[in-house]
Scaffold this motif. Structure first.
Motif, PDB file in Angstrom:
ATOM      1  N   ASN A 268      51.526  20.841  51.207  1.00  0.00           N
ATOM      2  CA  ASN A 268      50.748  19.639  50.902  1.00  0.00           C
ATOM      3  C   ASN A 268      49.288  19.989  50.635  1.00  0.00           C
ATOM      4  O   ASN A 268      48.654  19.437  49.725  1.00  0.00           O
ATOM      5  CB  ASN A 268      50.833  18.642  52.065  1.00  0.00           C
ATOM      6  CG  ASN A 268      52.208  18.014  52.186  1.00  0.00           C
ATOM      7  OD1 ASN A 268      52.951  17.941  51.210  1.00  0.00           O
ATOM      8  ND2 ASN A 268      52.546  17.542  53.377  1.00  0.00           N
ATOM      9  N   LEU A 269      48.737  20.889  51.421  1.00  0.00           N
ATOM     10  CA  LEU A 269      47.341  21.287  51.240  1.00  0.00           C
ATOM     11  C   LEU A 269      47.128  21.948  49.886  1.00  0.00           C
ATOM     12  O   LEU A 269      46.104  21.722  49.223  1.00  0.00           O
ATOM     13  CB  LEU A 269      46.915  22.226  52.370  1.00  0.00           C
ATOM     14  CG  LEU A 269      46.839  21.615  53.771  1.00  0.00           C
ATOM     15  CD1 LEU A 269      46.562  22.700  54.813  1.00  0.00           C
ATOM     16  CD2 LEU A 269      45.764  20.534  53.826  1.00  0.00           C
ATOM     17  N   TYR A 270      48.102  22.757  49.455  1.00  0.00           N
ATOM     18  CA  TYR A 270      48.001  23.380  48.132  1.00  0.00           C
ATOM     19  C   TYR A 270      48.114  22.329  47.030  1.00  0.00           C
ATOM     20  O   TYR A 270      47.368  22.358  46.039  1.00  0.00           O
ATOM     21  CB  TYR A 270      49.089  24.438  47.963  1.00  0.00           C
ATOM     22  CG  TYR A 270      48.703  25.800  48.515  1.00  0.00           C
ATOM     23  CD1 TYR A 270      47.645  26.517  47.961  1.00  0.00           C
ATOM     24  CD2 TYR A 270      49.404  26.369  49.570  1.00  0.00           C
ATOM     25  CE1 TYR A 270      47.287  27.767  48.457  1.00  0.00           C
ATOM     26  CE2 TYR A 270      49.057  27.615  50.077  1.00  0.00           C
ATOM     27  CZ  TYR A 270      47.995  28.311  49.518  1.00  0.00           C
ATOM     28  OH  TYR A 270      47.641  29.539  50.018  1.00  0.00           O
ATOM     29  N   GLU A 271      49.055  21.400  47.181  1.00  0.00           N
ATOM     30  CA  GLU A 271      49.253  20.369  46.161  1.00  0.00           C
ATOM     31  C   GLU A 271      48.018  19.485  46.015  1.00  0.00           C
ATOM     32  O   GLU A 271      47.675  19.045  44.916  1.00  0.00           O
ATOM     33  CB  GLU A 271      50.470  19.515  46.520  1.00  0.00           C
ATOM     34  CG  GLU A 271      51.796  20.255  46.363  1.00  0.00           C
ATOM     35  CD  GLU A 271      52.969  19.454  46.902  1.00  0.00           C
ATOM     36  OE1 GLU A 271      52.739  18.321  47.392  1.00  0.00           O
ATOM     37  OE2 GLU A 271      54.103  19.956  46.828  1.00  0.00           O
TER      38      GLU A 271
ATOM     39  N   ALA B 292      42.675  26.511  47.756  1.00  0.00           N
ATOM     40  CA  ALA B 292      42.754  27.048  46.392  1.00  0.00           C
ATOM     41  C   ALA B 292      42.943  28.552  46.430  1.00  0.00           C
ATOM     42  O   ALA B 292      42.490  29.229  47.354  1.00  0.00           O
ATOM     43  CB  ALA B 292      41.478  26.701  45.621  1.00  0.00           C
ATOM     44  N   ALA B 293      43.631  29.040  45.401  1.00  0.00           N
ATOM     45  CA  ALA B 293      43.855  30.485  45.303  1.00  0.00           C
ATOM     46  C   ALA B 293      42.547  31.195  44.984  1.00  0.00           C
ATOM     47  O   ALA B 293      41.682  30.666  44.284  1.00  0.00           O
ATOM     48  CB  ALA B 293      44.892  30.774  44.226  1.00  0.00           C
ATOM     49  N   ASP B 294      42.406  32.395  45.505  1.00  0.00           N
ATOM     50  CA  ASP B 294      41.228  33.229  45.269  1.00  0.00           C
ATOM     51  C   ASP B 294      41.650  34.383  44.354  1.00  0.00           C
ATOM     52  O   ASP B 294      42.475  35.222  44.744  1.00  0.00           O
ATOM     53  CB  ASP B 294      40.723  33.769  46.611  1.00  0.00           C
ATOM     54  CG  ASP B 294      39.291  34.269  46.538  1.00  0.00           C
ATOM     55  OD1 ASP B 294      38.707  34.219  45.438  1.00  0.00           O
ATOM     56  OD2 ASP B 294      38.769  34.721  47.576  1.00  0.00           O
ATOM     57  N   PRO B 295      41.135  34.446  43.113  1.00  0.00           N
ATOM     58  CA  PRO B 295      41.617  35.457  42.168  1.00  0.00           C
ATOM     59  C   PRO B 295      41.213  36.874  42.540  1.00  0.00           C
ATOM     60  O   PRO B 295      40.157  37.102  43.136  1.00  0.00           O
ATOM     61  CB  PRO B 295      40.992  35.036  40.840  1.00  0.00           C
ATOM     62  CG  PRO B 295      39.792  34.252  41.224  1.00  0.00           C
ATOM     63  CD  PRO B 295      40.144  33.552  42.507  1.00  0.00           C
ATOM     64  N   VAL B 296      42.062  37.811  42.149  1.00  0.00           N
ATOM     65  CA  VAL B 296      41.836  39.213  42.492  1.00  0.00           C
ATOM     66  C   VAL B 296      40.608  39.771  41.776  1.00  0.00           C
ATOM     67  O   VAL B 296      40.010  40.745  42.236  1.00  0.00           O
ATOM     68  CB  VAL B 296      43.089  40.039  42.154  1.00  0.00           C
ATOM     69  CG1 VAL B 296      43.311  40.131  40.658  1.00  0.00           C
ATOM     70  CG2 VAL B 296      43.006  41.438  42.757  1.00  0.00           C
TER      71      VAL B 296
END
Length: 394
Positions: free
Chosen positions: A326-329, A334-338
């Motif tokens: 749910n938190l991602y949706e 948020a994703a942290d890019p490499v």
């Protein structure tokens, strides 16, 4: 420049590139290397029938060319080069060629990867090794330091479990206690060639990460789609490292091997005896997020690790996964890019080229001629993105 030590190729054909001449219009059939045609065709994703249709010959003709039954005529060779986007000289004999059996690579998503995609990936690995070999003539790479990889380094006793193997490797590499701050760089520093480029175009995410230890150097292929989340990317890299350690002589595709590689990755990144005391006894996302940043692993991985180590129950883990989704949706997490973490972006091949270029022993154009590749292909394998704006005609 430091004199280069000899590179032992373990049965791979020797380098005779200085003696090999480009294929001319008066084509000598003995100069044609059928393996190069197969490699280029697989890289393109074409079947023999599709390639034959594109150049106006029968499928049987392409089969005969690849089987060395009969070589193509000069006009057919030119058509092949155009269709496969390679120089005509690409098909010449005389360059080191390490052919890899597709059954020797561990694919993270083997069941969802089509045979043609696996063939494309294997052909990419062959070219990555060829580039490594060419660069090693100019630059001394880090020695391979991987248990059991070199013939003189076969250990009498293998660790009993994946977790034990992970602990042994951490000790061997002198990583000490705590997180591994730069995993991909650490792998490269120990002689593991690592790449992260869109080697198969839009098919790359479907192929997913894979690795092989059947080449003269261990090689790990990470995919840019995983690079959108540095924690996912790090676990994938550690998973492939597990395959290199645990499954060198095992036929890939066994689900148990995937579970073992996951167990290796979890212990390598978050050793049980070190992470257990940090894990909360109930699901606390604020605390887990802090641990996630400190150890460089995802929240999902930490929830799994907490359940695995008994700090939370199965029921608590299930509720935590639901809450996390749910938190991602909602975009709260948020994703942290490499790309924000240089130590997690492969750089060995590119750094090697830059060093050779700085020393005046190599140029991009000269290396492309030696490899018999087009410049865009070389830039791709070196990890040089094409930053030119795209012209769109409306």
């Amino acid at each position: 420049m430091t004199e280069r030590p000899p590179l032992h190729l373990f049965g791979v054909g020797q380098d005779t590139s200085n003696a090999a001449a480009p294929i001319a219009a008066a084509f000598d059939p003995q100069a044609f290397d059928p393996g190069r045609l197969t490699q280029a065709r697989r890289l393109s994703g074409m079947t023999k029938a599709a390639l034959a249709a594109q150049i106006g010959v029968s499928g049987a003709a392409v089969s005969q060319w690849e089987a060395r039954t009969s070589p193509p005529r000069a006009d057919h060779l030119s058509c092949l080069a155009d269709a496969l986007d390679v120089p005509v000289e690409f098909f010449a004999v005389g360059r080191p060629f390490a052919q890899l059996d597709g059954s020797s690579a561990h694919f993270r998503s083997l069941r969802s990867t089509r045979a043609s995609q696996r063939a494309k990936a294997v052909a990419f690995v062959e070219q990555a090794w060829e580039l490594t070999y060419a660069l090693e003539k100019h630059v001394q790479f880090p020695a391979v330091d991987l248990p059991g990889f070199l013939p003189e380094d076969i250990e009498d006793h293998q660790p009993a479990t994946p977790a034990a193997a992970a602990r042994a490797l951490r000790a061997r590499w002198g990583l000490g206690a705590g997180p591994v701050p730069h995993l991909v760089r650490t792998m490269e520093m120990h002689g593991i060639v690592t790449t992260m480029v869109p080697f198969a175009g839009t098919d790359t995410p479907t192929i997913d990460a894979f690795s092989t230890s059947r080449m003269p150097r261990p090689l790990v292929v990470l995919t840019p789609d995983r690079g959108s989340d540095v924690y996912w990317h790090r676990f994938t890299a550690a998973h492939e490292l597990g395959h290199l350690i645990l499954h060198r002589d095992a036929a890939p595709g066994d689900p148990e091997q995937e579970r073992e590689a996951d167990a290796f990755a979890a212990e390598f990144l978050t050793p049980a005896d070190q992470i257990r005391e940090d894990l909360p006894v109930r699901v606390d996302f604020k605390a887990l997020e802090q641990i996630s940043h400190e150890w460089g692993v995802s929240l999902k991985s930490l929830i799994y690790r907490s359940r695995e180590l008994g700090t939370i129950s199965d029921a608590s883990a299930r509720r935590a996964y639901q809450r996390l989704n749910n938190l991602y949706e909602l975009g709260i997490i948020a994703a942290d890019p490499v790309t924000n973490y240089p130590g997690e972006v492969p750089s060995l091949l590119n750094k090697a080229f830059e060093l050779a270029e700085t020393n005046g022993t190599l140029t991009m154009a000269g290396l492309a001629r030696e490899m018999r590749w087009r410049l865009p292909r070389l830039r791709l394998l070196l990890g040089h993105p094409d930053q030119r704006p795209v012209l769109r005609l409306v």
